[in-house]
Design a protein around this motif. Structure first.
Motif, short mmCIF file in Angstrom:
data_model
loop_
_atom_site.label_atom_id
_atom_site.label_comp_id
_atom_site.label_asym_id
_atom_site.label_seq_id
_atom_site.Cartn_x
_atom_site.Cartn_y
_atom_site.Cartn_z
N SER A 189 124.76 72.51 69.00
CA SER A 189 124.93 72.62 67.55
C SER A 189 126.04 71.72 67.02
O SER A 189 126.14 71.51 65.81
CB SER A 189 125.21 74.07 67.17
N THR A 190 126.87 71.18 67.93
CA THR A 190 128.03 70.42 67.46
C THR A 190 127.69 69.17 66.64
O THR A 190 128.28 68.98 65.56
CB THR A 190 128.92 70.05 68.68
N PRO A 191 126.76 68.32 67.09
CA PRO A 191 126.50 67.12 66.26
C PRO A 191 126.02 67.44 64.85
O PRO A 191 126.50 66.84 63.88
CB PRO A 191 125.42 66.36 67.04
N ILE A 192 125.12 68.40 64.72
CA ILE A 192 124.65 68.71 63.36
C ILE A 192 125.73 69.43 62.57
O ILE A 192 125.82 69.27 61.35
CB ILE A 192 123.39 69.61 63.33
N MET A 193 126.56 70.20 63.25
CA MET A 193 127.64 70.88 62.54
C MET A 193 128.57 69.86 61.92
O MET A 193 128.96 69.97 60.76
CB MET A 193 128.41 71.78 63.52
N LEU A 194 128.92 68.84 62.71
CA LEU A 194 129.82 67.80 62.21
C LEU A 194 129.20 67.07 61.01
O LEU A 194 129.83 66.91 59.97
CB LEU A 194 130.11 66.79 63.33
N ALA A 195 127.94 66.65 61.17
CA ALA A 195 127.31 65.91 60.09
C ALA A 195 127.16 66.79 58.86
O ALA A 195 127.36 66.35 57.73
CB ALA A 195 125.94 65.39 60.54
N ALA A 196 126.83 68.07 59.08
CA ALA A 196 126.58 68.96 57.95
C ALA A 196 127.85 69.27 57.19
O ALA A 196 127.84 69.34 55.96
CB ALA A 196 125.91 70.25 58.44
N ILE A 197 128.97 69.45 57.89
CA ILE A 197 130.20 69.80 57.18
C ILE A 197 130.66 68.62 56.31
O ILE A 197 131.18 68.82 55.21
CB ILE A 197 131.32 70.28 58.14
N GLY A 198 130.43 67.41 56.80
CA GLY A 198 130.75 66.24 55.99
C GLY A 198 129.89 66.20 54.74
O GLY A 198 130.39 66.02 53.62
N GLU A 199 128.60 66.40 54.93
CA GLU A 199 127.69 66.36 53.78
C GLU A 199 127.99 67.50 52.81
O GLU A 199 127.83 67.34 51.60
CB GLU A 199 126.24 66.43 54.27
N LEU A 200 128.44 68.63 53.33
CA LEU A 200 128.78 69.75 52.46
C LEU A 200 129.88 69.35 51.47
O LEU A 200 129.80 69.65 50.28
CB LEU A 200 129.23 70.94 53.30
N VAL A 201 130.90 68.64 51.99
CA VAL A 201 131.98 68.21 51.11
C VAL A 201 131.45 67.22 50.07
O VAL A 201 131.77 67.30 48.88
CB VAL A 201 133.12 67.59 51.94
N VAL A 202 130.59 66.29 50.53
CA VAL A 202 130.02 65.30 49.62
C VAL A 202 129.25 66.00 48.50
O VAL A 202 129.39 65.68 47.32
CB VAL A 202 129.10 64.32 50.39
N GLU A 203 128.46 66.99 48.90
CA GLU A 203 127.64 67.67 47.89
C GLU A 203 128.46 68.57 46.99
O GLU A 203 128.15 68.73 45.81
CB GLU A 203 126.51 68.45 48.58
N ARG A 204 129.53 69.14 47.53
CA ARG A 204 130.40 69.94 46.66
C ARG A 204 131.07 69.05 45.62
O ARG A 204 131.46 69.50 44.56
CB ARG A 204 131.48 70.67 47.48
N ALA A 258 129.72 62.36 59.76
CA ALA A 258 128.39 62.03 60.28
C ALA A 258 128.53 61.10 61.48
O ALA A 258 127.81 61.25 62.49
CB ALA A 258 127.54 61.38 59.20
N GLY A 259 129.47 60.15 61.39
CA GLY A 259 129.71 59.25 62.52
C GLY A 259 130.14 60.01 63.76
O GLY A 259 129.64 59.75 64.87
N LEU A 260 131.05 60.97 63.59
CA LEU A 260 131.48 61.79 64.72
C LEU A 260 130.30 62.53 65.34
O LEU A 260 130.15 62.60 66.56
CB LEU A 260 132.54 62.81 64.26
N GLY A 261 129.47 63.09 64.47
CA GLY A 261 128.29 63.83 64.96
C GLY A 261 127.39 62.93 65.78
O GLY A 261 126.90 63.31 66.84
N GLY A 262 127.18 61.72 65.27
CA GLY A 262 126.33 60.78 66.00
C GLY A 262 126.93 60.42 67.34
O GLY A 262 126.25 60.38 68.38
N ALA A 263 128.26 60.18 67.34
CA ALA A 263 128.91 59.80 68.59
C ALA A 263 128.89 60.93 69.60
O ALA A 263 128.87 60.70 70.81
CB ALA A 263 130.35 59.38 68.30
N TYR A 264 128.87 62.17 69.10
CA TYR A 264 128.79 63.29 70.04
C TYR A 264 127.48 63.21 70.83
O TYR A 264 127.45 63.56 72.01
CB TYR A 264 128.88 64.63 69.29
N LEU A 265 126.44 62.72 70.16
CA LEU A 265 125.17 62.56 70.86
C LEU A 265 125.26 61.46 71.91
O LEU A 265 124.87 61.65 73.06
CB LEU A 265 124.05 62.24 69.87
N SER A 266 125.79 60.30 71.49
CA SER A 266 125.75 59.15 72.40
C SER A 266 126.84 59.21 73.47
O SER A 266 126.72 58.58 74.51
CB SER A 266 125.85 57.84 71.62
#
Lengths: 362, 316
Positions: free
Chosen positions: B31-46, B214-222
C-alpha cells in the motif's frame, strides 16, 4: 509586468492558428530532443514528417498512413462529443479492446462457415456493441451513483487488458495454433477479413467508417439538436439545465457514442491490419486519440487532419526507428509534447497578453 | 465445476500457504506507493487543483529514483532524486494550468502521456539492472514479537516515511494556519484572493508537493517493491491513487484506510496466484482495478473542495 486579459470573445483566428503553432513548437523542441539524443535534428524531422509521404520508400509507408489514421479518427470523433459536453471518457483504449474481442468472438462463433454477407456485418455490430456496453459501465455508474467517469473508465482499461490476455490465452485461442497464444487469423478467413479495399492505399472498412464518422459527427454537432445540447452542456451546464437538457441522458449518449466508435475501431483493426486477437493487440490508439481530439479542436473536420498528422508521426516514427535508430519512446514523448504545446498555446484563444504596468482601477 | 473452484479458492485462503501475518505485513508494503502518491494528490486537490497526471509523475519518479539510486548506489539518494523528478515534472502542469490557464483535466492527461514517454526514453538503457534496495529496520526485540513484530515493526524506512507524511498532512490541515489557507484557496479561490492570499503561488507549492510525493511513490516501486526498472511499471497505480483520494473524501486518515484496502486486495490476489488457484491469473490480476471501481461506487458521497478543477484568473 505581463498580464493576461480575457478577450470579450474567443479569437477565431487564434483558435485555428493554435494547432499550427503547437505543431511548429513541437518540431522545434522535438528537434532539440533529437539533437540531445545525438541525431541530426533536421534529418530526424524530415524522416518523420517528409519521408513517409514523399521519400524513397513512400509507396510502402503511404498506405500505413490511412491504416493508422483510421482508428485514431474514429475514436477521436466519439471522444470529442463527450469532451465538448464535459464528459471525460478516458477509457477508449478499453472500449477499443472490448470491441475487438466481441467482434472477433462473434465472427469466430461461425467458423468455418463461408457467408461473408452475414458474418462480417454481425462482427461489425458485435464490435460496436461491445465497446458501447463497456462504456455504459462508467456511464451508468455515474448516472446512478455519481461515480467519477474518468477514473472508472480508466480502471476498465486495465481490466480490459487482462481480459484480452485471458481471451488470447484461453477462450479465443486458436485450437490449431500449436499452443501459441492468439486467436485464429481473421484476415485469412474470407468471411471475416477486413481487407484493403483499393490496393496500395491502405483504405479498409475502418477507414471508411472513420470518414463516415467525421461527416456524421459534423452534421450532428452543427445541425442536430443533440449536437446543440452537447455544446450547450459543455459551455454552460446551468443554461443547459434550464433549456431542458437531461444531463443523465446526455452522459449516457456521449459515452455510448464514443464507446461504440472505439469498439468499431477495435473490431476493424482486429479483422484487418492486426488480423488476430493477441496479448498485446492494443497499441495505445485509445490514448493517442485523446491528443488527436484536442489537436483537432474537438471538431470532426479538425480531427480528420489531426488524425492524419498523428498517423504521420507514428509512421515517420517507425521509419526513424529503422533508419536513425531513434528510440520508439522518443516518438511517444514527441506526441505528448504536442498536446502540451497545444494546451499552452490555447491561452491565446481566450486571453491576450497585456504588457506594461498594471493600472489600478478606481 | 463452479463449486470445485470455490472450494479450491477457500482452501487456498485458509491453508497455511497464505499466512495472515505475512499477508498483513506485505499489505503494508504493497500500500505504500499508492499511499505516497495519494497523499500528495490529496494536498493538491485540497488546494483546488485536479492533477490527473499522477501516473505520469509516478512513473517519472520511478525512473529518476532508479537511475539516481543505481548511480549513487544509495536508495536514499535515489528517493530524493525521485521526489525532485516528480516535482519538476509537476511544475510543467503548474505553469500550464496556473499561468497559462489551460484545462486541468486535459493538462493532467497530457502530463501522464508525456511522463510515460519520458520515463520510457530515460529508462531505456537501465532495463534489467537490479537496484540497491532499502534494508528492513531491525528493532531487535520489537521486531521479534510474534505477529505485531512482523506487521508493525521491521519494515523498510519508507513505509514509516509514508505514514509520517500522512500524519504530517493531517496535522498541517488541522492545526496550522498555513493549512487553513490552503483549504481556503481550495474551497473558494475568489474569496481567498480577495483576502489577499496568493492563490497561484499556493497552488504552485501544492502541485510541487504532490509531484514530489508521486515521485516517491513511483521510486518505492522501482527501488523496493520490484526492485528493477521496467517500462510502464506503475501499471495504473497513479490512477488508483486518484481514486483513493475520492474514496477518502479528501481526509488524510481515511486515505490510510483506502490504501490498506487496496494493498490488501493486491496482496491477496498475488498470493492466490502463487497458491495456484484454478482461476486464470488474468482474472485475479483484474481484481485491484475492479475493487477500486467498487470502492468508488460505494464511497462517492464525499464533498469535494469547492473550487476543485476550476481555473482561477484574477481579473483585477
Amino acid at each position: 509586468m505581463i498580464a493576461l486579459e480575457r478577450r470579450p470573445q474567443p479569437s477565431q483566428a487564434w483558435s485555428a492558428a493554435a494547432p499550427l503553432l503547437a505543431v511548429l513548437l513541437t518540431m522545434i523542441f522535438g528537434g532539440i530532443l533529437f539533437a540531445a539524443l545525438g541525431k541530426d535534428p533536421l534529418v530526424a524531422i524530415r524522416t518523420i514528417f517528409w519521408d513517409p509521404l514523399f521519400g524513397e520508400f513512400a509507396s510502402f509507408s503511404r498506405p500505413q498512413l490511412l491504416v493508422k489514421a483510421g482508428p485514431l479518427i474514429l475514436i477521436a470523433v466519439g471522444l470529442a462529443m463527450g469532451f465538448r459536453a464535459g464528459i471525460w471518457n478516458i477509457g477508449a483504449e478499453g472500449q477499443y479492446i472490448l470491441g475487438a474481442i466481441c467482434g472477433a468472438a462473434a465472427g469466430l462463433a461461425f467458423y468455418p462457415m463461408e457467408a461473408r454477407w452475414l458474418i462480417f456485418p454481425i462482427m461489425v455490430i458485435a464490435g460496436g456493441l461491445g465497446g458501447l456496453l463497456w462504456a455504459m459501465i462508467p456511464g451508468l455508474l455515474k448516472v446512478r451513483f455519481g461515480t467519477n467517469e474518468i477514473l472508472v473508465s480508466l480502471m476498465l482499461v486495465y481490466v480490459a487488458e487482462q481480459l484480452l490476455a485471458a481471451m488470447a490465452l484461453g477462450t479465443l485461442k486458436n485450437p490449431e495454433g500449436m499452443g501459441f497464444p492468439g486467436s485464429r487469423n481473421l484476415k485469412q478467413w474470407v468471411s471475416s477479413a477486413n481487407p484493403e479495399l483499393i490496393a496500395g492505399t491502405g483504405m479498409h472498412w475502418g477507414v471508411v467508417a472513420a470518414f463516415i464518422a467525421v461527416i456524421g459527427g459534423y452534421v450532428l454537432l452543427s445541425r442536430h439538436l443533440l449536437g446543440f445540447r452537447i455544446r450547450l452542456a459543455g459551455q454552460s451546464p446551468r443554461a443547459a439545465a434550464f433549456s431542458g437538457v437531461n444531463p443523465n441522458r446526455l452522459i449516457l449518449v456521449c459515452l455510448g457514442i464514443s464507446g461504440c466508435l472505439a469498439g468499431l475501431a477495435g473490431m476493424f483493426e482486429v479483422s484487418g491490419p492486426a488480423g488476430q486477437i493477441t496479448i498485446d493487440f492494443n497499441s495505445g490508439y485509445g490514448f493517442t486519440a485523446i491528443i488527436v481530439a484536442f489537436l483537432g479542436r474537438l471538431h470532426p473536420v479538425g480531427i480528420l487532419f489531426a488524425g492524419l498528422l498523428m498517423a504521420l508521426t507514428y509512421v515517420g516514427g517507425e521509419v526513424a526507428q529503422l533508419t536513425l535508430q531513434l528510440p520508439g519512446a522518443a516518438i511517444q514523448l514527441f506526441q505528448g509534447m504536442l498536446l502540451f504545446f497545444l494546451l499552452a498555446v490555447d491561452v491565446l484563444t481566450n486571453f491576450r497578453f497585456r504588457f506594461g504596468r498594471r493600472e489600478v482601477k478606481a | 465445476m463452479r463449486f470445485e473452484r470455490l472450494e479450491q479458492f477457500l482452501d487456498a485462503l485458509m491453508s497455511s500457504s497464505i499466512s495472515p501475518t505475512l499477508l498483513i505485513a506485505s499489505l503494508m508494503v504493497a500500500s505504500t506507493p499508492i499511499m505516497l502518491a495519494a497523499i500528495g494528490e490529496l494536498v493538491v486537490e485540497r488546494a483546488g487543483v485536479l492533477n490527473l497526471g499522477v501516473e505520469g509523475m509516478m512513473i517519472t519518479g520511478a525512473v529518476c529514483g532508479f537511475i539516481v539510486g543505481v548511480t549513487t548506489n544509495s536508495p536514499a539518494i535515489g528517493f530524493l532524486g525521485a521526489a525532485a523528478g516528480g516535482a519538476i515534472l509537476s511544475m510543467l502542469f503548474a505553469v500550464l494550468t496556473q499561468l497559462l490557464l489551460s484545462n486541468q483535466v486535459a493538462t493532467g492527461l497530457a502530463l501522464t502521456l508525456f511522463g510515460l514517454g519520458l520515463s520510457a526514453l530515460m529508462g531505456q538503457s537501465w532495463i534489467g539492472i537490479k537496484s540497491p534496495t532499502l534494508q528492513r529496520i531491525d528493532l531487535g526485540p520489537l521486531t521479534d514479537l510474534p505477529f505485531v513484530g512482523r506487521v508493525i515493526f521491521g519494515h523498510d524506512p519508507m513505509v514509516y516515511v509514508a505514514l509520517g507524511i500522512v500524519a504530517g498532512v493531517w496535522a498541517f490541515f488541522r492545526f496550522t494556519r498555513a493549512g487553513l489557507i490552503v483549504r481556503a484557496v481550495g474551497e473558494n479561490h475568489d474569496a481567498a484572493h480577495a483576502l489577499g492570499y496568493n492563490v497561484v503561488l499556493i497552488r504552485f507549492l501544492a502541485i510541487g508537493f504532490g509531484g514530489a510525493c508521486a515521485g516517491l511513490g513511483g521510486a518505492y516501486l522501482s527501488l523496493v517493491r520490484v526492485p528493477q526498472w521496467t517500462e510502464g511499471m506503475t501499471a495504473g497505480a497513479g490512477w488508483i491513487a486518484l481514486a483513493i483520494v475520492v474514496f477518502a473524501s479528501w481526509k488524510p486518515w481515511r486515505l490510510l484506510l483506502g490504501a490498506w484496502l487496496f494493498g490488501g486486495v493486491t496482496v491477496l490476489q498475488l498470493n492466490l496466484q502463487a497458491a495456484g488457484v484454478a482461476i486464470p491469473v488474468e482474472y485475479l490480476s483484474m481484481s485491484p482495478y475492479i475493487a477500486t471501481i467498487v470502492v468508488l461506487v460505494i464511497m462517492s458521497a464525499g464533498r469535494a473542495p469547492g473550487s476543485l478543477g476550476r481555473t482561477f484568473h484574477a481579473s483585477t
